[in-house]
Design a protein around this motif. Structure first.
Motif, PDB file in Angstrom:
ATOM      1  N   VAL A 125      -4.730  -4.068  -1.647  1.00 17.16           N
ATOM      2  CA  VAL A 125      -3.971  -2.926  -1.125  1.00 17.16           C
ATOM      3  C   VAL A 125      -4.653  -2.280   0.075  1.00 17.16           C
ATOM      4  O   VAL A 125      -4.082  -1.406   0.714  1.00 17.16           O
ATOM      5  N   GLY A 126      -5.880  -2.713   0.381  1.00 17.75           N
ATOM      6  CA  GLY A 126      -6.584  -2.138   1.516  1.00 17.75           C
ATOM      7  C   GLY A 126      -7.737  -3.010   1.958  1.00 17.75           C
ATOM      8  O   GLY A 126      -8.242  -3.847   1.197  1.00 17.75           O
ATOM      9  N   LEU A 130       0.980   2.856  -3.473  1.00 16.72           N
ATOM     10  CA  LEU A 130      -0.220   3.415  -4.101  1.00 16.72           C
ATOM     11  C   LEU A 130      -0.017   4.886  -4.447  1.00 16.72           C
ATOM     12  O   LEU A 130       0.688   5.611  -3.744  1.00 16.72           O
ATOM     13  N   ILE A 138      -6.927   4.932   3.030  1.00 15.63           N
ATOM     14  CA  ILE A 138      -6.954   5.138   1.589  1.00 15.63           C
ATOM     15  C   ILE A 138      -8.374   5.586   1.241  1.00 15.63           C
ATOM     16  O   ILE A 138      -9.334   4.907   1.613  1.00 15.63           O
ATOM     17  N   ASN A 153      -5.728  -3.471  -6.584  1.00 21.81           N
ATOM     18  CA  ASN A 153      -5.207  -2.724  -7.731  1.00 21.81           C
ATOM     19  C   ASN A 153      -5.392  -3.544  -9.003  1.00 21.81           C
ATOM     20  O   ASN A 153      -5.923  -4.662  -8.968  1.00 21.81           O
ATOM     21  N   SER A 159       0.823  -1.220   0.000  1.00 23.87           N
ATOM     22  CA  SER A 159       0.000   0.000   0.000  1.00 23.87           C
ATOM     23  C   SER A 159       0.850   1.260   0.000  1.00 23.87           C
ATOM     24  O   SER A 159       0.368   2.343  -0.369  1.00 23.87           O
ATOM     25  N   PRO A 213      -4.935   0.662   4.995  1.00 28.06           N
ATOM     26  CA  PRO A 213      -3.842   0.190   4.131  1.00 28.06           C
ATOM     27  C   PRO A 213      -3.444  -1.239   4.484  1.00 28.06           C
ATOM     28  O   PRO A 213      -3.349  -1.591   5.669  1.00 28.06           O
TER      29      PRO A 213
END
Length: 509
Positions: free
Chosen positions: A248-249, A180, A225, A242, A177, A269
């Protein structure tokens, strides 16, 4: 006939002369100002020249526009792969209901041993939990391994994994993360409104978003995020991924007046969630390292006073005597720039970065002091460290004020009708808030508590009248109590934001 034709021709000629004269007159030079050569145009009036837009090349190099079919196909591939590892979580609530009550959320399989990542609020009231893999139509009973209310992360463990020759569990791929970027495309996967494994698409709208009070805990770590992918009830605990198919979260909350998606969704994250999960699986609890400092956001005035060329970092306002930060040489007034090699420009970023470390770990600190950057090294400790006892005792979770002057005498007073104890601002607090009355404690059951006035805030105005000291706040509230009137308070929160609290008259039932 001849006479008639002559009269008609004379009439046409007369009309032509009359109509044509003005046009010809306009094209001729003024006989009173005969031309003597080329005319020189008058000089224009002086005007200010203003540049519109920035000079130089465009800020981004031109790129090839991606083929929409390729982009669509990539989303299909990601959805197919991620779908298998995102699960539907249903929990039965505690006793006291006439019939069985259930709530639902989402989760992410993070281990072939059957560990599932979700939100703490999804399982907070659970007496039993069931996890369903919608894409494979598999169902498991589950237990809560542990929860971390400060990050709203929890871990479940599935029962009977691998029994009856089950196929191995699909496991999500976890990304980084920290890599990002704002504007990056992401997908949110979960079970909103119990609609199992629904996908929505959006972008990363912001990073490091805090101060939302989305996590209801005194020590909440909010470093979200932000995404505009639709987030609705039931998405909690699901995945934000992603376009490489990596989680990523962990989807956690949305900001909405209705509770439904309005384009403001938030996810923890995955780097932070992974550390929390590893600690919960290993110990059944989160063992988090502490540094023993209090920090505030930096302002331009703070940066100028510190002799910094730009505004960055967080301002150290308190260092616990004998704690890890003090032993490392950190001092009040220092500007903390980096923790573990990562920049921290807001208090919530500092909290989140520190939460990645365990007691006993050493971390590198970059600070600004005396007009130059310095490097320090600190060894984190745990809450049982004797040096931190007084610090924890002064926190709201322990029943004391959120912050307080340690060696500085300040005036204190009470507004007994409203159930509030005030004190004057300490020296470091005056640098941040300039003036006001610090809310040191709230009496249980009082008008202030019933209307939600939080400890640790600073009252700066009562009914639009500025308040500079604790005594001024007491006098203003006492006057309103005598008049049996409500009180509108303007306060500053520890993160620097302004909020309003409307306290009903203490004598109104």
């Amino acid at each position: 006939m001849t006479l008639r034709r002559i009269l008609f021709a004379l009439a046409v000629l007369s009309v032509g002369v009359l109509v044509g004269f003005p046009a010809i007159r306009l094209l001729q030079a003024d006989p009173e100002t005969p031309s003597t050569g080329p005319r020189t145009p008058a000089a224009p009036a002086a005007v200010e020249t203003v540049q519109i837009g920035a000079d130089g090349p465009p800020p981004a190099d031109p790129i090839d526009v991606p083929d929409l079919v390729d982009l669509s196909n990539q989303r299909v591939i990601v959805a197919r792969e991620v779908d298998r590892a995102v699960v539907y979580v249903e929990v039965e609530l505690g006793t006291g209901y006439a019939r069985v009550q259930t709530e639902a959320g989402s989760g992410i399989i993070i281990s072939p041993a059957g560990y599932v990542l979700t939100n703490a609020h999804v399982v907070a009231r659970a007496t039993e939990a069931t996890v369903i893999l919608p894409s494979e139509k598999r169902e498991y009973r589950a237990e809560v391994v542990g929860t971390d209310p400060t990050t709203d992360i929890a871990v479940l463990r599935l029962f009977e994994v691998g029994v009856a020759e089950d196929e191995p569990l699909p496991v999500a791929s976890l990304g980084d993360s920290d890599e990002l970027q704002v504007g990056e495309t992401v997908l949110a996967v979960g079970s909103p409104f119990r609609l199992r494994n629904s996908f929505t698409s959006g972008i990363v709208s912001a990073l490091g978003r805090g101060g939302l009070n989305a996590i209801q805990n005194e020590f909440a770590i909010e470093d979200f995020i932000q995404t505009d992918a639709a987030i609705n009830p039931g998405n909690s605990g699901g995945a934000l991924v992603n376009l490489r198919g990596q989680v990523v979260g962990v989807v956690t909350a949305n900001a909405s007046e209705t509770g439904f998606a309005e384009g403001y969704g938030f996810a923890v994250p995955i780097n932070l969630a992974r550390v929390v999960a590893e600690s919960l699986i290993r110990y059944g609890e989160v063992r988090r390292g502490y540094l023993g400092v209090e920090v505030f956001p930096m302002s331009r005035a703070d940066a100028r006073e510190a002799g910094m060329p730009d505004v960055r970092g967080v301002l150290v306002t308190r260092v616990v005597s004998g704690g890890p930060a003090a032993r490392a040489g950190l001092q009040p007034g220092d500007v903390l720039l980096e923790v573990g090699g990562r920049a921290v420009d807001e208090p919530n970023q500092f909290q989140s970065r520190l939460a990645m470390y365990s007691p006993g770990q050493e971390i590198d600190l970059a600070v600004w002091r005396g007009g130059a950057e310095r490097s320090l090294e600190a060894t984190l400790t745990d809450p049982r460290d004797p040096s931190l006892e007084d610090w924890f005792a002064s926190t709201p979770a322990a029943g004391g004020p959120a912050t307080g002057p340690q060696e500085e005498e300040v005036s204190r007073t009470e507004a007994p009708d409203w159930g509030v104890r005030f004190r004057d601002l300490a020296r470091d607090e005056r640098r941040r808030f300039e003036e006001g009355a610090f809310v040191e404690s709230i009496e249980p059951g009082s008008a202030a508590e019933l209307d939600g006035l939080p400890r640790g805030t600073v009252v700066v105005a009562v009914e639009n009248q500025r308040v500079s000291t604790a005594e001024e706040a007491r006098i203003a509230l006492a006057r309103l109590a005598r008049m049996d009137r409500p009180a509108l308070l303007r306060v500053r929160r520890p993160d620097g934001r302004t909020a309003f609290y409307d306290l009903a008259s203490p004598f109104v039932d």
